[in-house]
Scaffold this motif. Structure first.
Motif, short mmCIF file in Angstrom:
data_model
loop_
_atom_site.label_atom_id
_atom_site.label_comp_id
_atom_site.label_asym_id
_atom_site.label_seq_id
_atom_site.Cartn_x
_atom_site.Cartn_y
_atom_site.Cartn_z
N LYS A 1 -11.30 5.53 -15.10
CA LYS A 1 -12.95 5.91 -14.98
C LYS A 1 -12.95 7.12 -16.14
O LYS A 1 -14.06 7.04 -16.68
N ALA B 1 -6.11 5.07 -11.35
CA ALA B 1 -7.66 4.57 -11.13
C ALA B 1 -8.50 5.36 -11.62
O ALA B 1 -9.67 5.31 -12.24
N SER B 2 -8.18 6.76 -11.33
CA SER B 2 -9.20 7.86 -11.68
C SER B 2 -9.15 8.13 -13.01
O SER B 2 -10.12 8.26 -13.80
N ASP C 1 1.61 6.84 -6.79
CA ASP C 1 0.03 7.38 -7.11
C ASP C 1 -0.56 6.55 -7.93
O ASP C 1 -1.05 6.92 -9.15
N TYR C 2 -0.98 5.37 -7.46
CA TYR C 2 -1.88 4.46 -8.41
C TYR C 2 -3.17 4.96 -8.30
O TYR C 2 -4.01 4.81 -9.19
N GLU C 3 -3.46 5.95 -7.44
CA GLU C 3 -4.82 6.35 -7.41
C GLU C 3 -5.35 7.27 -8.51
O GLU C 3 -6.37 7.26 -9.20
N GLU C 4 -4.32 7.96 -9.00
CA GLU C 4 -4.46 8.83 -10.40
C GLU C 4 -4.65 7.80 -11.28
O GLU C 4 -5.50 8.10 -12.10
N LYS D 1 0.72 3.91 -2.94
CA LYS D 1 0.68 5.34 -2.54
C LYS D 1 1.68 6.27 -3.10
O LYS D 1 1.46 7.40 -3.68
N GLY E 1 0.87 -1.21 -0.08
CA GLY E 1 -0.09 0.05 0.03
C GLY E 1 0.79 1.22 0.08
O GLY E 1 0.53 2.37 -0.63
#
Length: 300
Positions: free
Chosen positions: A289, A285-286, A280-283, A277, A273
């Motif tokens: 989408k 995923a965003s 920036d794996y969240e970027e 972070k 995790g």
């Protein structure tokens, strides 16, 4: 269409090296170590020749070709937003090699290069008892050649090895003065003594004629605050990420081999995790989408 020179200048805006306030450089040897340095709060990065060579399994003795070094420098600059100062050894050859490297580095949004007055090929400063230095006037020619490229805010830091080579304080000061006259933005004074006494003496006699950068590798017990009070404007932690990672990797490998598993190690290593972070794996995923069709639709 903008010229290449104008484009290089534009890329350097916002990433220029300034010594208006004391600047602390953290070593990086790849994209990951550069990311960690920035994420932990460092405002500048030292792209270390020793550390990059070590990470590639080679010695700090000009064993890595300049093109391969440039690829690592490019990756470091690509993933970070803070100024990056490149450890460019002795400029990879003569004045022509040095100015070609400077142009390429500026294209990569590198903030500046540090060149040292040793002969090419170079050997690490802490190997052996003494190393011959380049002719001071020939080295001044390298500085002038880089400066004449018109790279705007691209910084040239001139490193003298006079103290390392045992040539004395007078030679160090004379060389520093010549390099400043040739167009250097800052002087890096290097020492391999276990204390900072000769660094303090250099700073005293230099009298702030231009910013001075120091590298407390061997005199690590001297607090950075004392070096700053004495007149240093930059401090480089030159090889500590690679040395820390080597120690950690050796410990992890030994533990896994001895224990036959990772049950004793898991709590002492970064979590997945944490890695996700940092990168920036969240970027991603965003972005998926936004740019990919909903599941069940047409997929690429």
């Amino acid at each position: 269409m903008k010229s290449t020179r104008e484009s290089d200048n534009d890329r350097l805006k916002g990433r220029s090296i300034s010594f208006d306030e004391p600047l602390f450089f953290m070593e990086a040897h790849d994209g990951l170590s550069a990311l960690i340095a920035e994420h932990t709060g460092f405002k500048a990065i030292w792209a270390s020749g020793l550390s990059i060579s070590t990470a590639l399994g080679r010695r700090d003795a000009s064993e890595i070709c300049p093109a391969e070094m440039l690829r690592v420098f490019e990756r470091i600059a690509e993933v970070t937003t803070v100024p990056v100062l490149v450890d460019a050894d002795s400029g990879y050859g003569n004045f022509n090699n040095a100015r070609l490297a400077a142009r390429k580095l500026a294209q990569y949004s590198i903030s500046g290069m540090c060149i040292e007055d040793k002969l090419h090929p170079k050997m690490n400063s802490f190997v052996g008892s003494g190393q011959a230095l380049a002719d001071a006037q020939e080295f001044c020619g390298k500085i002038k050649a880089i400066r004449d490229q018109g790279l705007g805010n691209f910084a040239v830091v001139a490193r003298t090895e006079a103290l390392i080579s045992g040539l004395g304080m007078g030679e160090a000061l004379d060389r520093a003065a010549a390099y400043l006259d040739a167009g250097a933005d800052a002087i890096l004074i290097h020492s391999k003594r276990p204390d900072a006494n000769e660094i303090f003496e250099f700073l005293r006699q230099w009298e702030g004629r231009c910013p001075v950068v120091v590298v407390p590798t061997t005199y690590y017990q001297t607090p950075a605050s004392e070096l700053i009070r004495a007149g240093a404007r930059g401090v480089i932690w030159a090889n500590h990420s690679i040395r820390a990672s080597v120690a950690a990797m050796k410990k992890a490998c030994e533990s896994i081999r001895e224990q036959g598993g990772v049950q004793h190690l898991e709590s002492n290593v970064e979590s997945l995790g944490g890695l996700f972070k940092l990168l920036d794996y969240e970027e991603l995923a965003s972005a998926e989408k936004r740019y990919l069709p909903p599941m069940g639709g047409v997929r690429a």
